[in-house]
Write a protein that holds these residues in place. Structure first.
Motif, PDB file in Angstrom:
ATOM      1  N   VAL A 235     -37.806  14.989   4.029  1.00  0.00           N
ATOM      2  CA  VAL A 235     -38.440  14.443   5.230  1.00  0.00           C
ATOM      3  C   VAL A 235     -39.937  14.705   5.165  1.00  0.00           C
ATOM      4  N   TYR A 236     -40.706  14.005   6.030  1.00  0.00           N
ATOM      5  CA  TYR A 236     -42.144  14.168   6.044  1.00  0.00           C
ATOM      6  C   TYR A 236     -42.636  15.095   7.149  1.00  0.00           C
ATOM      7  N   THR A 237     -42.007  15.029   8.299  1.00  0.00           N
ATOM      8  CA  THR A 237     -42.601  15.694   9.459  1.00  0.00           C
ATOM      9  C   THR A 237     -41.763  16.804  10.069  1.00  0.00           C
ATOM     10  N   ALA A 238     -40.457  16.745   9.924  1.00  0.00           N
ATOM     11  CA  ALA A 238     -39.615  17.669  10.691  1.00  0.00           C
ATOM     12  C   ALA A 238     -39.684  19.102  10.188  1.00  0.00           C
ATOM     13  N   SER A 239     -39.806  19.296   8.888  1.00  0.00           N
ATOM     14  CA  SER A 239     -39.758  20.648   8.341  1.00  0.00           C
ATOM     15  C   SER A 239     -40.619  20.750   7.086  1.00  0.00           C
ATOM     16  N   ASP A 240     -41.704  21.476   7.159  1.00  0.00           N
ATOM     17  CA  ASP A 240     -42.549  21.705   5.983  1.00  0.00           C
ATOM     18  C   ASP A 240     -41.784  22.459   4.911  1.00  0.00           C
ATOM     19  N   MET A 241     -40.918  23.378   5.332  1.00  0.00           N
ATOM     20  CA  MET A 241     -40.168  24.176   4.369  1.00  0.00           C
ATOM     21  C   MET A 241     -39.285  23.292   3.488  1.00  0.00           C
ATOM     22  N   TRP A 242     -38.516  22.388   4.112  1.00  0.00           N
ATOM     23  CA  TRP A 242     -37.621  21.532   3.339  1.00  0.00           C
ATOM     24  C   TRP A 242     -38.394  20.522   2.505  1.00  0.00           C
ATOM     25  N   ARG A 243     -39.461  19.993   3.058  1.00  0.00           N
ATOM     26  CA  ARG A 243     -40.240  19.030   2.295  1.00  0.00           C
ATOM     27  C   ARG A 243     -40.825  19.681   1.055  1.00  0.00           C
ATOM     28  N   ASN A 244     -41.388  20.863   1.208  1.00  0.00           N
ATOM     29  CA  ASN A 244     -41.972  21.564   0.068  1.00  0.00           C
ATOM     30  C   ASN A 244     -40.907  21.967  -0.937  1.00  0.00           C
ATOM     31  N   GLN A 245     -39.721  22.303  -0.450  1.00  0.00           N
ATOM     32  CA  GLN A 245     -38.648  22.672  -1.372  1.00  0.00           C
ATOM     33  C   GLN A 245     -38.252  21.474  -2.240  1.00  0.00           C
ATOM     34  N   PHE A 246     -38.144  20.303  -1.633  1.00  0.00           N
ATOM     35  CA  PHE A 246     -37.755  19.127  -2.399  1.00  0.00           C
ATOM     36  C   PHE A 246     -38.866  18.660  -3.337  1.00  0.00           C
ATOM     37  N   ARG A 247     -40.085  19.098  -3.097  1.00  0.00           N
ATOM     38  CA  ARG A 247     -41.193  18.791  -3.998  1.00  0.00           C
ATOM     39  C   ARG A 247     -41.323  19.823  -5.115  1.00  0.00           C
ATOM     40  N   SER A 248     -40.642  20.927  -5.009  1.00  0.00           N
ATOM     41  CA  SER A 248     -40.871  22.067  -5.900  1.00  0.00           C
ATOM     42  C   SER A 248     -40.317  21.817  -7.302  1.00  0.00           C
ATOM     43  N   ALA A 249     -40.717  22.677  -8.236  1.00  0.00           N
ATOM     44  CA  ALA A 249     -40.293  22.547  -9.630  1.00  0.00           C
ATOM     45  C   ALA A 249     -38.788  22.690  -9.782  1.00  0.00           C
ATOM     46  N   ARG A 250     -38.184  23.590  -9.009  1.00  0.00           N
ATOM     47  CA  ARG A 250     -36.763  23.846  -9.207  1.00  0.00           C
ATOM     48  C   ARG A 250     -35.873  22.686  -8.744  1.00  0.00           C
ATOM     49  N   MET A 251     -36.438  21.745  -7.988  1.00  0.00           N
ATOM     50  CA  MET A 251     -35.654  20.596  -7.546  1.00  0.00           C
ATOM     51  C   MET A 251     -35.679  19.455  -8.559  1.00  0.00           C
ATOM     52  N   HIS A 252     -36.418  19.632  -9.656  1.00  0.00           N
ATOM     53  CA  HIS A 252     -36.525  18.584 -10.664  1.00  0.00           C
ATOM     54  C   HIS A 252     -35.871  19.030 -11.966  1.00  0.00           C
ATOM     55  N   ASN A 253     -35.519  18.064 -12.774  1.00  0.00           N
ATOM     56  CA  ASN A 253     -34.826  18.331 -14.038  1.00  0.00           C
ATOM     57  C   ASN A 253     -35.842  18.686 -15.116  1.00  0.00           C
ATOM     58  N   LYS A 254     -36.253  19.953 -15.094  1.00  0.00           N
ATOM     59  CA  LYS A 254     -37.274  20.394 -16.026  1.00  0.00           C
ATOM     60  C   LYS A 254     -37.030  21.838 -16.423  1.00  0.00           C
ATOM     61  N   ILE A 255     -37.659  22.219 -17.515  1.00  0.00           N
ATOM     62  CA  ILE A 255     -37.628  23.609 -17.971  1.00  0.00           C
ATOM     63  C   ILE A 255     -39.056  24.108 -17.968  1.00  0.00           C
ATOM     64  N   GLY A 256     -39.303  25.187 -17.275  1.00  0.00           N
ATOM     65  CA  GLY A 256     -40.647  25.720 -17.216  1.00  0.00           C
ATOM     66  C   GLY A 256     -40.639  27.090 -16.593  1.00  0.00           C
ATOM     67  N   ARG A 257     -41.790  27.719 -16.522  1.00  0.00           N
ATOM     68  CA  ARG A 257     -41.870  29.072 -15.996  1.00  0.00           C
ATOM     69  C   ARG A 257     -41.373  29.164 -14.558  1.00  0.00           C
ATOM     70  N   ALA A 258     -41.783  28.190 -13.742  1.00  0.00           N
ATOM     71  CA  ALA A 258     -41.404  28.262 -12.328  1.00  0.00           C
ATOM     72  C   ALA A 258     -39.902  28.180 -12.162  1.00  0.00           C
ATOM     73  N   SER A 259     -39.268  27.225 -12.849  1.00  0.00           N
ATOM     74  CA  SER A 259     -37.839  27.053 -12.667  1.00  0.00           C
ATOM     75  C   SER A 259     -37.056  28.237 -13.225  1.00  0.00           C
ATOM     76  N   CYS A 260     -37.496  28.773 -14.371  1.00  0.00           N
ATOM     77  CA  CYS A 260     -36.805  29.930 -14.957  1.00  0.00           C
ATOM     78  C   CYS A 260     -36.925  31.148 -14.031  1.00  0.00           C
ATOM     79  N   ARG A 261     -38.115  31.390 -13.499  1.00  0.00           N
ATOM     80  CA  ARG A 261     -38.326  32.523 -12.634  1.00  0.00           C
ATOM     81  C   ARG A 261     -37.457  32.418 -11.375  1.00  0.00           C
ATOM     82  N   GLU A 262     -37.353  31.198 -10.825  1.00  0.00           N
ATOM     83  CA  GLU A 262     -36.577  31.019  -9.613  1.00  0.00           C
ATOM     84  C   GLU A 262     -35.097  31.226  -9.886  1.00  0.00           C
ATOM     85  N   ARG A 263     -34.629  30.879 -11.074  1.00  0.00           N
ATOM     86  CA  ARG A 263     -33.235  31.094 -11.387  1.00  0.00           C
ATOM     87  C   ARG A 263     -32.923  32.580 -11.493  1.00  0.00           C
ATOM     88  N   VAL A 264     -33.860  33.332 -12.052  1.00  0.00           N
ATOM     89  CA  VAL A 264     -33.658  34.770 -12.152  1.00  0.00           C
ATOM     90  C   VAL A 264     -33.617  35.385 -10.762  1.00  0.00           C
TER      91      VAL A 264
END
Length: 335
Positions: free
Chosen positions: A306-335
């Motif tokens: 969503v755009y307006t209702a929740s900054d937390m959810w919007r930022n989460q869906f934009r984050s590295a861990r929500m995408h199909n990638k391998i990188g420092r951010a996603s690895c750290r979040e999995r740990v």
């Protein structure tokens, strides 16, 4: 709630009702359209309320009213008072846009482009009623300037989102189509870049029958009702004319590499950004992958939630861990 009001007040259903009236001559369509406009006018006085809060929404509503007017005007003309109210309101829309351009820090977006397209339609609507020649010419020059500023020479939108690219393509096709209808010279000079925008859309579609994949933000915006008047229809015609697109295509400035073959459609997102680009629709998706087999998506970009209702959810869906990638951010979040 605010976005629901915006969507209904865009009146994107009105041209559909007008088209139905044109085909059937059933006055119930015209009468219903008139009643809805009157109800809106009664409850949305000029400059009051949420439906006068966003210039883009004002512009989109004006365009849909004008498009519907082309089919309904003969029926509307029987009600002189209603015609005066609607025309006066369209003039209010024009005045509103003149004093509320969505210009911020120079990094203009689809909002300002929407303002200009709506204003261009209004200039055409009022041609012959009031003097709009100077305003029309200024608006066209500004549309051309924004076209060159917001669209890379490779034919991609600089906002970095495939769905917003679709919206921008629709806006520009309306702008240049209307300019050609007005008899403005030099429109043909821009057809090559417009064609490249359509080619990019075709490459972003797993198959000709499927929607283009979503990369970056997505609010499903359109100028007219997408199921009837959307640029996808024109893209589909172009896609069939070109035949099946296969191979590998890299859009360096947009930041996307695409592989298409008979069954598979795969994309790789790579870094591409310049300071003049607005960053509001980008995600933390560098090195992310999407994949589809025979049009069925296997790996996807989840969009924005969503755009307006929740900054937390919007930022989460934009984050590295929500995408199909391998990188420092996603690895750290999995740990």
């Amino acid at each position: 709630f605010r976005r629901v009001l915006f969507r209904s007040s865009r009146f994107q259903h009105l041209p559909i009702m007008a088209l139905a009236y044109s085909y059937t001559q059933d006055v119930r369509y015209a009468d219903s359209a008139k009643k809805q406009i009157v109800d809106w006018l009664d409850h949305n006085p000029y400059l009051f309320g949420v439906n006068w809060a966003s210039p883009m929404e004002v512009a989109i509503r004006a365009v849909n009213w004008i498009v519907a007017w082309q089919w309904l005007s003969k029926n509307f003309e029987d009600d002189e008072l209603f015609c005066k109210r609607m025309i006066c309101s369209l003039y209010d829309h024009m005045q509103y846009l003149e004093h509320n351009w969505e210009l911020y820090d120079g990094r203009t977006s689809n909002h300002y482009l929407s303002n200009l397209v709506g204003y261009f339609y209004l200039c055409g609507f009022f041609e012959g009623i009031i003097e709009t020649g100077r305003k029309r010419d200024w608006c066209y020059r500004e549309l051309v300037r924004e076209f060159k500023w917001q669209v890379f020479d490779e034919g991609t939108s600089y906002e970095g989102s495939t769905r917003y690219h679709l919206f921008v393509t629709e806006l520009l096709m309306h702008a240049f189509g209307l300019a050609k209808a007005m008899g403005i010279r030099g429109v043909e000079a821009h057809t090559k870049r417009l064609e490249r925008m359509l080619i990019f859309i075709a490459w972003c579609k797993p198959t000709a029958k499927h929607e283009l994949l979503a990369i970056g933000d997505d609010d499903s915006g359109s100028l007219l009702h997408k199921n009837f008047f959307h640029v996808e229809v024109l893209t589909g015609l172009f896609y069939k004319r070109q035949g099946s697109l296969q191979g590998i295509r890299r859009y360096k400035k947009f930041g996307l590499s695409i592989m298409k073959c008979t069954d598979w459609h795969i994309t790789l997102r790579h870094h591409a950004y310049k300071k003049r680009q607005p960053s509001g629709h980008f995600h933390a998706d560098i090195a992310s992958v999407t994949m589809a087999y025979q049009g069925h998506q296997i790996l996807i970009d989840p969009g924005s939630y969503v755009y307006t209702a929740s900054d937390m959810w919007r930022n989460q869906f934009r984050s590295a861990r929500m995408h199909n990638k391998i990188g420092r951010a996603s690895c750290r979040e999995r740990v």
